[in-house]
Enzyme design. Sequence first.
Site, PDB file in Angstrom:
ATOM      1  N   ASP A 159       0.919  -0.995   0.066  1.00  0.00           N
ATOM      2  CA  ASP A 159      -0.041   0.064   0.083  1.00  0.00           C
ATOM      3  C   ASP A 159       0.808   1.326  -0.062  1.00  0.00           C
ATOM      4  O   ASP A 159       1.816   1.592   1.065  1.00  0.00           O
ATOM      5  CB  ASP A 159      -0.839  -0.088   1.116  1.00  0.00           C
ATOM      6  CG  ASP A 159      -1.566   1.316   1.358  1.00  0.00           C
ATOM      7  OD1 ASP A 159      -1.443   2.194   0.691  1.00  0.00           O
ATOM      8  OD2 ASP A 159      -2.078   1.392   2.674  1.00  0.00           O
ATOM      9  N   CYS A 213      -1.291 -13.131  -3.965  1.00  0.00           N
ATOM     10  CA  CYS A 213      -1.390 -12.289  -2.939  1.00  0.00           C
ATOM     11  C   CYS A 213      -2.854 -12.857  -2.075  1.00  0.00           C
ATOM     12  O   CYS A 213      -3.721 -13.170  -2.902  1.00  0.00           O
ATOM     13  CB  CYS A 213      -1.777 -11.166  -3.695  1.00  0.00           C
ATOM     14  SG  CYS A 213      -2.312  -9.762  -2.614  1.00  0.00           S
ATOM     15  N   GLY A 217       0.369  -6.631 -11.493  1.00  0.00           N
ATOM     16  CA  GLY A 217      -0.492  -7.882 -10.818  1.00  0.00           C
ATOM     17  C   GLY A 217      -1.753  -8.224 -11.245  1.00  0.00           C
ATOM     18  O   GLY A 217      -2.385  -7.388 -12.032  1.00  0.00           O
ATOM     19  N   GLY A 237       4.442 -10.902 -12.201  1.00  0.00           N
ATOM     20  CA  GLY A 237       5.190 -12.066 -11.277  1.00  0.00           C
ATOM     21  C   GLY A 237       5.030 -13.429 -12.021  1.00  0.00           C
ATOM     22  O   GLY A 237       6.058 -13.774 -12.388  1.00  0.00           O
ATOM     23  N   GLY A 282       5.014 -11.414   0.387  1.00  0.00           N
ATOM     24  CA  GLY A 282       4.476 -11.277   1.752  1.00  0.00           C
ATOM     25  C   GLY A 282       4.292 -12.740   2.429  1.00  0.00           C
ATOM     26  O   GLY A 282       3.659 -12.747   3.505  1.00  0.00           O
ATOM     27  N   ARG A 324       7.829  -4.371   2.825  1.00  0.00           N
ATOM     28  CA  ARG A 324       6.937  -4.208   2.005  1.00  0.00           C
ATOM     29  C   ARG A 324       5.718  -4.064   2.696  1.00  0.00           C
ATOM     30  O   ARG A 324       4.458  -3.303   1.995  1.00  0.00           O
ATOM     31  CB  ARG A 324       6.698  -5.457   0.843  1.00  0.00           C
ATOM     32  CG  ARG A 324       5.845  -5.117  -0.160  1.00  0.00           C
ATOM     33  CD  ARG A 324       6.040  -6.238  -1.088  1.00  0.00           C
ATOM     34  NE  ARG A 324       5.756  -5.933  -2.537  1.00  0.00           N
ATOM     35  CZ  ARG A 324       4.270  -6.114  -2.923  1.00  0.00           C
ATOM     36  NH1 ARG A 324       3.367  -6.575  -1.955  1.00  0.00           N
ATOM     37  NH2 ARG A 324       3.911  -5.581  -3.977  1.00  0.00           N
ATOM     38  N   GLY A 337     -17.118 -16.920 -23.817  1.00  0.00           N
ATOM     39  CA  GLY A 337     -15.911 -16.611 -24.438  1.00  0.00           C
ATOM     40  C   GLY A 337     -14.903 -17.591 -24.444  1.00  0.00           C
ATOM     41  O   GLY A 337     -14.008 -17.429 -25.430  1.00  0.00           O
TER      42      GLY A 337
HETATM   43  P1  IMP Z   1       1.143 -11.482 -10.723  1.00  0.00           P
HETATM   44  O1  IMP Z   1       1.663 -11.029 -11.791  1.00  0.00           O
HETATM   45  O2  IMP Z   1      -0.222 -11.655 -10.750  1.00  0.00           O
HETATM   46  O3  IMP Z   1       1.782 -12.712 -10.088  1.00  0.00           O
HETATM   47  O4  IMP Z   1       1.368 -10.533  -9.427  1.00  0.00           O
HETATM   48  C1  IMP Z   1       2.624 -10.039  -9.231  1.00  0.00           C
HETATM   49  C2  IMP Z   1       2.502  -8.668  -8.149  1.00  0.00           C
HETATM   50  O5  IMP Z   1       1.866  -9.325  -6.791  1.00  0.00           O
HETATM   51  C3  IMP Z   1       3.908  -8.112  -7.685  1.00  0.00           C
HETATM   52  O6  IMP Z   1       4.402  -7.262  -8.678  1.00  0.00           O
HETATM   53  C4  IMP Z   1       3.405  -7.324  -6.221  1.00  0.00           C
HETATM   54  O7  IMP Z   1       2.809  -6.353  -6.528  1.00  0.00           O
HETATM   55  C5  IMP Z   1       2.360  -8.365  -5.865  1.00  0.00           C
HETATM   56  N1  IMP Z   1       2.777  -9.316  -4.860  1.00  0.00           N
HETATM   57  C6  IMP Z   1       4.074 -10.011  -4.761  1.00  0.00           C
HETATM   58  N2  IMP Z   1       4.276 -10.777  -3.701  1.00  0.00           N
HETATM   59  C7  IMP Z   1       3.032 -10.694  -3.014  1.00  0.00           C
HETATM   60  C8  IMP Z   1       2.475 -11.166  -1.816  1.00  0.00           C
HETATM   61  O8  IMP Z   1       2.942 -11.944  -1.282  1.00  0.00           O
HETATM   62  N3  IMP Z   1       1.301 -10.524  -1.461  1.00  0.00           N
HETATM   63  C9  IMP Z   1       0.405  -9.893  -2.331  1.00  0.00           C
HETATM   64  N4  IMP Z   1       0.956  -9.254  -3.336  1.00  0.00           N
HETATM   65  C10 IMP Z   1       2.026  -9.746  -3.786  1.00  0.00           C
END
Ligand code: IMP
Length: 499
Positions: free
Chosen positions: A264, A317, A357, A379, A407, A416, A484
Site C-alpha cells: 500500500d 496475493c 498484478g 510476477g 508477503g 513491503r 468466451g
Molecule cells: P502476478 O503478476 O499476478 O503474479 O502479481 C505480481 C504482483 O503481486 C507483484 O508485482 C506485487 O505487486 C504483488 N505481490 C508480490 N508478492 C506478494 C504477496 O506476497 N502478497 C501480495 N501481493 C504480492
Amino acid sequence: MAKFYTEPSRTFSEYLLIPNLTRRDCTTERVSLRTPIVKHGRGEQPRLALNIPFSSAVMQSVSDDVMAVALARSGGISFIFGSQSVAEQARMVGKAKAFKAGFVVSRSNLTPDHTLADVRALKASTGHSTVAITDDGTPRGKLLGIVTSRDYRDSRDPADKPIRAFMTPYASLVCGRSGISLPEANDLIWEHKLNVLPIVDETQRLEHLVFRKDYDAHKEYPLQLLDANKSYVVGAGINTRDYKERVPALVAAGADILVIDASDGYSEWQRDTIEYIKSNFDIPVGAGNIVDREGFRYLVAAGADFVKVGIGGGSICITREQKGIGRGQASALIEVAEERDRYYEETGIYVPLCSDGGIVHDYHITLALAMGADFVMMGRYFARFDESPTRKLKVGNNFVKEFWGEGSNRARNWQRYDSGGKENLLFEEGVDSYVPYAGGLQENLDKTLGKIKSTMCNCGSISIPELQREARITLVSATSLVEGGAHDVMIKETGLSGD
Ligand code: IMP
C-alpha cells in the site's frame, strides 16, 4: 459517514475490446510497443522508455540479475528484488550492468596452481566448460591462460595435475584489446576459428570473454534495451525503511531506475523516500501501489516518476482476504488513468502508469494498455520461465517452477508490508506456490507480443498511445463470459487413439 463506491470493483476478465476499423496500414509488423516509463513534459522525449511494455515483478522468485539481462535483451525491464541485503542487491545490479551484449564477465576462474580436480568441480557446479586462468583466480586478474575441455583428457589425466601443466598459455592465445567493438571481436573469432575470445587491457588484465554463440544471440535481439554505454537497462526495488543505505549503493552499482515496492503506497513514508532520492540523486523513481485518484495525486505531488497501480490482485496475493483492502484491477486502473489524463491536461506533464498484478491471460495485457497503463508488471508470468531464479521441479508428471509471494513467510519481506510497526511479518499476505514450467522467456514473449499486436490491429491501432485513445471497451455479462471460451463442443484430449 464512510464513503461508499456505488460501482462494483471489476477485474480484467469482465471486459472485452470491440474492434475498430482496421486500416490497411495496421499490420503487426508496423505495430510499435515502445512506451515511456518516466514522467515527461508535453512534446518531450522521456528519459527512459521500454521497447515492450513489460516489467518483471520486484520479487525474490522472479527478478534477479539473470532475469534482468534476459528481459532487457527482449526490450523490457526487471526491477531486481530488494528483499535481500543491500550488498547482495547491489552486486546483482552490478552484474546485470556488466553484462555487455556479447561481452561477458568470466564466471569460472582459477589460478595455474589449481588442479584438474578443481576444474572438474567448477565445471560441475557452473556448467561452464571454459575456465579463465588468472594470477589471482578472479575474473579481473592478469590472464595467464585458458582451459577448455580440449586441454585435458577426462578419463586419463590425474586429478592432481596442476593447471599450469595443461592450460593453453597466454602466449598461445588470440586475445582482443579493451575497447574492441563486437563486430571486430567477431571478425577475430571467425578468422582464428575460436570458440572464445578473451578481452584484455594493456597490462594483460582480463576484462571480458566473447563467445561465438553470444555474438549470434546478440544479433537476434533487435529490441534490446541499452543505456548510453551499451549496457542493459536495469531497475531495482527499494523500501521505505533502509533507503538511505540502499539507494546510494544501487546508484553506485549502476541502477537506471528505482521503484518503491510496497503493498500500500499511499503513505507518508513513500513521500519521505521520494524526497530523499530527489534531493540527493539524479535517478528516476516509481512509487506505489495505489488504486485510486487520491493515491495517484499524492505520489505525483511527492515527485514520483511513474505510479504503480494494484492492490490485492497478484496471483500469490492474499491481502484482500487477510486485510480486506484492495480493488479490482480494472476499476483501479480506469480511475487512476482518468486522473493521470486530467493531470496531464492541467500541467502538461505525462506520468506513466504501471499496472501491477493480476495478469492471467495475455489479452489482459492489451486490456491494461487500452485502459491507460503504459506498461505492466508481472510476477507469475515470468516466474514460469527458465530465466527466473527458482528451482524447476517435477510434481507428478508435470514440470513446475517455485513461486512465492513477497508477503509469504518464505520471503520475509516485512518492509513491503510495513505499517511502522515491528520488524517482522505478523501474518502472511502471500502464499508459497508452484507455477507450470513454460520454457524460455523469449519464445513465450514472442507469442504474447504476437497476440497483443494482432489485437491492436483489430482495434485499428499501431502504437500504445493510439490504442489508449481509440480503444472501445465493453463490460461482459456473466452469461456472455461462458461463450468466451470453447463451449458446447467436446474438446479432443491429446493421446486418444487416432490422434
Ligand atoms: P502476478 O503478476 O499476478 O503474479 O502479481 C505480481 C504482483 O503481486 C507483484 O508485482 C506485487 O505487486 C504483488 N505481490 C508480490 N508478492 C506478494 C504477496 O506476497 N502478497 C501480495 N501481493 C504480492
